[in-house]
Design an enzyme around this catalytic site. Structure first.
Site, mmCIF file in Angstrom:
data_model
loop_
_atom_site.group_PDB
_atom_site.id
_atom_site.type_symbol
_atom_site.label_atom_id
_atom_site.label_comp_id
_atom_site.label_asym_id
_atom_site.label_seq_id
_atom_site.Cartn_x
_atom_site.Cartn_y
_atom_site.Cartn_z
ATOM 1 N N GLU A 1 -12.728 -54.449 4.152
ATOM 2 C CA GLU A 1 -12.727 -53.061 4.615
ATOM 3 C C GLU A 1 -13.533 -52.892 5.895
ATOM 4 O O GLU A 1 -13.088 -52.234 6.832
ATOM 5 C CB GLU A 1 -13.293 -52.133 3.528
ATOM 6 C CG GLU A 1 -12.546 -52.177 2.214
ATOM 7 C CD GLU A 1 -13.058 -53.231 1.239
ATOM 8 O OE1 GLU A 1 -12.663 -53.167 0.068
ATOM 9 O OE2 GLU A 1 -13.838 -54.112 1.644
ATOM 10 N N CYS B 1 -17.031 -52.168 -2.434
ATOM 11 C CA CYS B 1 -18.433 -52.173 -2.850
ATOM 12 C C CYS B 1 -19.118 -50.943 -2.231
ATOM 13 O O CYS B 1 -18.537 -50.285 -1.361
ATOM 14 C CB CYS B 1 -19.112 -53.465 -2.388
ATOM 15 S SG CYS B 1 -19.391 -53.542 -0.600
#
Length: 170
Positions: free
Chosen positions: A69, A106
């Site tokens: 990401e 995360c």
């Protein structure tokens, strides 16, 4: 913040509409695995067009922040030469974008997605559903704590996404 509930048929149609972009994220995840990294891939889409794609490179780059990401966000920010002055999801130059990720982000990546200004997050596999211990973390908890207006959908191609993330057992 209003919650939108979809009927089962509309939810299924919505899931199918997201599959082509999640399949591109799966291609990125496979690249990560082939390079010796943990399997995770991400794609950023605006108006039906892929504007950035990346995979986890933390091991190959020896950079703990090089998650799929953050790599996709970094590449797009550098290419477009933009940052989000509002530091809020669904704002700034990336307003209107959707980030697809094969695995639930995360906390570091979730926050980066928000402050970059991404409007929607589509997740393939969730930690809890894969049976991975990640404490009580779920991205919705972070969003609730911080009041970030990021829309989240999950479960798109879950099994394929989980298969590339989970270690192979022989």
């Amino acid at each position: 913040m209003a919650t939108t509930f979809l009927t089962p048929k509309k939810e299924e149609q919505s899931m199918v509409a997201h599959e082509p972009f999640m399949r591109i994220a799966l291609e990125e995840s496979a690249r990560a695995v082939a390079e010796g990294n943990m399997g995770a891939g991400a794609v950023i889409v605006r108006d039906g067009e892929v504007v950035s794609r990346a995979h986890n490179e933390a091991t190959t780059l020896a950079d703990v922040t090089a998650h799929a990401e953050t790599q996709a966000l970094r590449r797009l920010s550098l290419e477009w030469r933009v940052v989000n002055p509002a530091l809020r999801a669904d704002a700034g130059p990336l307003k209107g974008t959707t980030l697809y990720t094969t695995v639930e982000p995360c906390p570091m990546c979730a926050w980066a997605i928000c402050i970059a200004g991404v409007s929607e997050l589509v997740i393939g596999a969730r930690y809890a559903r894969m049976g991975l211990a990640y404490g009580t973390y779920a991205i919705e908890r972070l969003l609730e704590m911080t009041g970030q207006p990021l829309r989240v959908m999950s479960g798109v191609l879950h099994d394929e996404c989980a298969a590339l993330r989970l270690p192979r057992r022989e």
